[in-house]
Write a protein that holds these residues in place. Structure first.
Motif, PDB file in Angstrom:
ATOM      1  N   GLY A  99      11.139  30.856 -14.005  1.00  0.00           N
ATOM      2  CA  GLY A  99      10.985  30.668 -12.571  1.00  0.00           C
ATOM      3  C   GLY A  99       9.845  29.739 -12.223  1.00  0.00           C
ATOM      4  N   GLY A 100       9.635  28.728 -13.033  1.00  0.00           N
ATOM      5  CA  GLY A 100       8.639  27.707 -12.709  1.00  0.00           C
ATOM      6  C   GLY A 100       7.438  27.739 -13.630  1.00  0.00           C
ATOM      7  N   GLU A 101       6.847  28.931 -13.767  1.00  0.00           N
ATOM      8  CA  GLU A 101       5.682  29.087 -14.642  1.00  0.00           C
ATOM      9  C   GLU A 101       5.924  30.284 -15.550  1.00  0.00           C
ATOM     10  OE1 GLU A 101       2.964  27.117 -14.573  1.00  0.00           O
ATOM     11  OE2 GLU A 101       3.208  26.105 -12.645  1.00  0.00           O
ATOM     12  N   GLY A 102       5.460  30.216 -16.765  1.00  0.00           N
ATOM     13  CA  GLY A 102       5.592  31.382 -17.644  1.00  0.00           C
ATOM     14  C   GLY A 102       5.324  31.006 -19.082  1.00  0.00           C
ATOM     15  N   GLY A 103       5.177  32.023 -19.916  1.00  0.00           N
ATOM     16  CA  GLY A 103       4.933  31.778 -21.330  1.00  0.00           C
ATOM     17  C   GLY A 103       5.037  33.071 -22.107  1.00  0.00           C
ATOM     18  N   ALA A 104       4.763  32.971 -23.389  1.00  0.00           N
ATOM     19  CA  ALA A 104       4.743  34.162 -24.242  1.00  0.00           C
ATOM     20  C   ALA A 104       3.816  33.893 -25.414  1.00  0.00           C
ATOM     21  CB  ALA A 104       6.139  34.496 -24.757  1.00  0.00           C
ATOM     22  N   ILE A 105       3.241  34.990 -25.917  1.00  0.00           N
ATOM     23  CA  ILE A 105       2.463  34.893 -27.147  1.00  0.00           C
ATOM     24  C   ILE A 105       3.192  35.693 -28.209  1.00  0.00           C
ATOM     25  CG2 ILE A 105       0.897  36.830 -26.523  1.00  0.00           C
ATOM     26  CD1 ILE A 105      -1.340  35.165 -27.966  1.00  0.00           C
ATOM     27  N   LEU A 106       3.334  35.090 -29.389  1.00  0.00           N
ATOM     28  CA  LEU A 106       3.980  35.767 -30.509  1.00  0.00           C
ATOM     29  C   LEU A 106       2.884  36.152 -31.498  1.00  0.00           C
ATOM     30  CD1 LEU A 106       6.304  34.152 -29.139  1.00  0.00           C
ATOM     31  CD2 LEU A 106       7.335  33.923 -31.387  1.00  0.00           C
ATOM     32  N   ILE A 107       2.734  37.455 -31.709  1.00  0.00           N
ATOM     33  CA  ILE A 107       1.716  37.933 -32.641  1.00  0.00           C
ATOM     34  C   ILE A 107       2.433  38.200 -33.960  1.00  0.00           C
ATOM     35  CG2 ILE A 107      -0.137  39.607 -33.010  1.00  0.00           C
ATOM     36  CD1 ILE A 107      -0.528  38.117 -30.409  1.00  0.00           C
ATOM     37  N   ASN A 108       2.282  37.276 -34.890  1.00  0.00           N
ATOM     38  CA  ASN A 108       3.034  37.384 -36.146  1.00  0.00           C
ATOM     39  C   ASN A 108       2.283  38.179 -37.200  1.00  0.00           C
ATOM     40  OD1 ASN A 108       4.909  35.604 -34.925  1.00  0.00           O
ATOM     41  ND2 ASN A 108       3.606  33.878 -35.471  1.00  0.00           N
ATOM     42  N   ASP A 109       0.962  38.289 -37.007  1.00  0.00           N
ATOM     43  CA  ASP A 109       0.154  39.067 -37.935  1.00  0.00           C
ATOM     44  C   ASP A 109      -0.009  40.474 -37.330  1.00  0.00           C
ATOM     45  OD1 ASP A 109      -1.847  40.295 -39.352  1.00  0.00           O
ATOM     46  OD2 ASP A 109      -3.128  38.521 -39.468  1.00  0.00           O
ATOM     47  N   PRO A 110       0.650  41.483 -37.916  1.00  0.00           N
ATOM     48  CA  PRO A 110       0.651  42.817 -37.292  1.00  0.00           C
ATOM     49  C   PRO A 110      -0.750  43.369 -37.048  1.00  0.00           C
ATOM     50  CG  PRO A 110       2.179  42.728 -39.150  1.00  0.00           C
ATOM     51  CD  PRO A 110       1.407  41.445 -39.171  1.00  0.00           C
ATOM     52  N   LYS A 111      -1.739  42.926 -37.827  1.00  0.00           N
ATOM     53  CA  LYS A 111      -3.109  43.432 -37.655  1.00  0.00           C
ATOM     54  C   LYS A 111      -3.703  43.038 -36.295  1.00  0.00           C
ATOM     55  CE  LYS A 111      -4.900  41.680 -41.546  1.00  0.00           C
ATOM     56  NZ  LYS A 111      -3.692  41.149 -42.237  1.00  0.00           N
ATOM     57  N   LEU A 112      -3.124  42.012 -35.679  1.00  0.00           N
ATOM     58  CA  LEU A 112      -3.679  41.512 -34.413  1.00  0.00           C
ATOM     59  C   LEU A 112      -3.049  42.153 -33.185  1.00  0.00           C
ATOM     60  CD1 LEU A 112      -3.757  37.672 -35.246  1.00  0.00           C
ATOM     61  CD2 LEU A 112      -5.728  39.208 -35.171  1.00  0.00           C
ATOM     62  N   VAL A 113      -1.978  42.934 -33.393  1.00  0.00           N
ATOM     63  CA  VAL A 113      -1.174  43.385 -32.244  1.00  0.00           C
ATOM     64  C   VAL A 113      -1.965  44.286 -31.291  1.00  0.00           C
ATOM     65  CG1 VAL A 113       0.840  44.748 -31.529  1.00  0.00           C
ATOM     66  CG2 VAL A 113       1.044  43.127 -33.427  1.00  0.00           C
ATOM     67  N   ALA A 114      -2.627  45.305 -31.829  1.00  0.00           N
ATOM     68  CA  ALA A 114      -3.290  46.281 -30.951  1.00  0.00           C
ATOM     69  C   ALA A 114      -4.339  45.598 -30.067  1.00  0.00           C
ATOM     70  CB  ALA A 114      -3.931  47.382 -31.792  1.00  0.00           C
ATOM     71  N   ARG A 115      -5.137  44.725 -30.669  1.00  0.00           N
ATOM     72  CA  ARG A 115      -6.185  44.065 -29.869  1.00  0.00           C
ATOM     73  C   ARG A 115      -5.592  43.063 -28.881  1.00  0.00           C
ATOM     74  NH1 ARG A 115     -10.537  40.006 -30.964  1.00  0.00           N
ATOM     75  NH2 ARG A 115     -11.956  40.375 -29.226  1.00  0.00           N
ATOM     76  N   ALA A 116      -4.469  42.424 -29.257  1.00  0.00           N
ATOM     77  CA  ALA A 116      -3.814  41.488 -28.333  1.00  0.00           C
ATOM     78  C   ALA A 116      -3.398  42.226 -27.064  1.00  0.00           C
ATOM     79  CB  ALA A 116      -2.595  40.851 -29.000  1.00  0.00           C
ATOM     80  N   GLU A 117      -2.876  43.444 -27.236  1.00  0.00           N
ATOM     81  CA  GLU A 117      -2.427  44.216 -26.064  1.00  0.00           C
ATOM     82  C   GLU A 117      -3.613  44.607 -25.185  1.00  0.00           C
ATOM     83  OE1 GLU A 117      -0.027  47.309 -27.936  1.00  0.00           O
ATOM     84  OE2 GLU A 117       1.778  46.195 -27.383  1.00  0.00           O
ATOM     85  N   ILE A 118      -4.747  44.876 -25.798  1.00  0.00           N
ATOM     86  CA  ILE A 118      -5.945  45.250 -25.031  1.00  0.00           C
ATOM     87  C   ILE A 118      -6.478  44.043 -24.237  1.00  0.00           C
ATOM     88  CG2 ILE A 118      -8.395  45.882 -25.319  1.00  0.00           C
ATOM     89  CD1 ILE A 118      -7.430  47.863 -27.515  1.00  0.00           C
ATOM     90  N   ILE A 119      -6.583  42.903 -24.909  1.00  0.00           N
ATOM     91  CA  ILE A 119      -7.098  41.703 -24.233  1.00  0.00           C
ATOM     92  C   ILE A 119      -6.185  41.321 -23.071  1.00  0.00           C
ATOM     93  CG2 ILE A 119      -7.544  39.229 -24.529  1.00  0.00           C
ATOM     94  CD1 ILE A 119      -8.229  39.952 -27.507  1.00  0.00           C
ATOM     95  N   ARG A 120      -4.872  41.475 -23.291  1.00  0.00           N
ATOM     96  CA  ARG A 120      -3.899  41.092 -22.266  1.00  0.00           C
ATOM     97  C   ARG A 120      -3.939  42.032 -21.058  1.00  0.00           C
ATOM     98  NH1 ARG A 120       1.509  42.574 -22.141  1.00  0.00           N
ATOM     99  NH2 ARG A 120       2.911  41.216 -20.961  1.00  0.00           N
ATOM    100  N   GLU A 121      -4.382  43.267 -21.262  1.00  0.00           N
ATOM    101  CA  GLU A 121      -4.467  44.268 -20.186  1.00  0.00           C
ATOM    102  C   GLU A 121      -5.898  44.417 -19.710  1.00  0.00           C
ATOM    103  OE1 GLU A 121      -2.820  46.034 -18.167  1.00  0.00           O
ATOM    104  OE2 GLU A 121      -0.879  46.635 -18.951  1.00  0.00           O
ATOM    105  N   LYS A 122      -6.537  43.280 -19.401  1.00  0.00           N
ATOM    106  CA  LYS A 122      -7.898  43.263 -18.830  1.00  0.00           C
ATOM    107  C   LYS A 122      -8.941  43.914 -19.725  1.00  0.00           C
ATOM    108  CE  LYS A 122      -4.767  43.441 -15.325  1.00  0.00           C
ATOM    109  NZ  LYS A 122      -3.366  43.894 -15.488  1.00  0.00           N
TER     110      LYS A 122
END
Ligand code: PLP
Length: 374
Positions: A186-209
């Motif tokens: 819808g005009g603007e958007g993106g995604a991040i792919l976390i391929n290294d499973p060790k990074l997933v938990a912290r990625a979710e925290i950073i993304r949620e403020k």
């Protein structure tokens, strides 16, 4: 008038947006966000896909996630979009630009090792035009020197390298769903792919403020609190609903674009030299993100662009190399010789190519260009 781009539409967008509105839950991580993320995880084989407001935001999240700090160095091509560099400069990094290969306009992987210093932390391959960088070489170098690999796959959604989806090969990949890309949310958007499973938990925290809200929603913790630095990297459900309509038709859009791309290639290879055409190396499948040609000189390119404009056809040039820009000079430096970046980028021009482009429109572009060359 034939524009350079028309944002893709499949016809299902409104239906899904209406469903999102009627669900009375429009903030991030609702049902459509989950559907899009599951689609990306299944089709591209990544540990975790998270929608973001843009590829710019995904790159910024990546730079926080790998702890880029003041004085770190990050290697990337100079021939790229500003966001590739900005994301790391915002964390205090210095950008080390290296030259591109003239045939693909991707970073020349053979130049990476000479650019590595004790301060180097990451390599950022940019898959220009949806054509993969030499990922095997890049991953080998990264492993040897213990560096992160963050793929800027903004243009590479649905492309593959040796059977693997672009964006799902390095530690982290970043997609764009801007309206100028193959698929839009819808005009603007993106995604991040976390391929290294060790990074997933912290990625979710950073993304949620910087909170563990995501663990709270999964029932892992009974309240959520501030855990880390972070920001708001969630798009709205309206954007996810729009995107889901496009992902469902991803193969159709990809095939349509490839057919236009192949038509251009057939026609232009009759009159141009191979060095003036995009090169698609073996072992990869591209997504027809872009069809470009190279003129003899930048003056000839300017003439081509004005001639096409008189035919009501928009053919833009592309990136001004970052190392020659004011901020690029302040925050980065070019390592080695600028043998191809400035020269090749000054000759490159992009032709109209979009989902829904008619063969008559394409014919008009080809005929007008032929008239210019004759
Ligand atoms: C489009 C693009 C971006 C930025 O994408 P947004 O979604 O607009 O933030 C970054 N890098 C490259 C190579 C791009 O083509």
């Amino acid at each position: 008038m034939i524009p350079f781009n028309i944002p893709p539409k499949t016809g299902a967008e409104l239906k899904y947006i209406e469903q999102a509105i009627n669900s009375d839950k429009l903030c991030g991580d609702g049902q459509f966000s989950k559907k899009c993320e599951a689609w990306i995880e299944e089709n591209f084989n990544t540990a975790k896909a998270l929608l973001t407001p843009s590829c710019t935001a995904a790159l910024e999240l990546a730079a926080i996630l790998i702890d880029i700090k003041e004085g770190d160095e990050v290697i990337m091509p100079s021939y790229t979009f500003v966001s590739t560099a900005n994301a790391f400069v915002l964390r205090g990094a210095k950008i080390i630009f290296i030259d591109v290969r003239p045939d693909t306009m991707n970073m020349d992987a053979s130049l990476i090792e000479a650019a590595i210093t004790p301060k180097t932390r990451a390599i950022v391959p940019v898959h220009y035009a949806g054509v993969a960088c030499e990922m095997d070489t890049i991953l080998t170098i990264a492993e040897k020197h213990e560096l992160w690999v963050i793929e800027d796959a903004a243009q590479g959604v649905m492309s593959t390298y040796k059977g693997k989806a672009l964006g799902a090969i390095g530690h982290i990949g970043c997609f764009s769903f801007h309206e100028t890309k193959n698929y839009s949310s819808g005009g603007e958007g993106g995604a991040i792919l976390i391929n290294d499973p060790k990074l997933v938990a912290r990625a979710e925290i950073i993304r949620e403020k910087g909170t563990n809200r995501s663990q709270f929603l999964h029932g892992i913790v009974d309240k959520y609190t501030w855990q880390d630095i972070g920001s708001s990297f969630l798009p709205s459900e309206l954007q996810a609903a729009y995107l889901y309509a496009q992902l469902e038709s991803a193969s159709e859009i990809n095939d349509f674009r490839l057919s236009l791309w192949n038509n251009y290639y057939t026609e232009f290879s009759k009159i141009l030299q191979p060095a003036q055409l995009p090169h698609i190396p073996n072992d990869l499948k591209h997504n027809a993100h872009m069809f470009y040609i190279k003129l003899g000189t930048s003056e000839e390119r300017a003439k081509f662009i004005s001639f096409m404009k008189t035919c009501d056809i928009i053919t833009p040039f592309h990136y001004i190399p970052l190392h020659s820009s004011p901020a690029g000079m302040q925050f980065g430096k070019f390592m080695g010789n600028d043998k191809y970046t400035s020269l090749e980028s000054s000759k490159l021009v992009r032709l109209p190519l979009y989902f829904g482009m008619t063969l008559a429109e394409q014919q008009k572009v080809v005929e007008s260009a032929m008239e210019f060359f004759s």
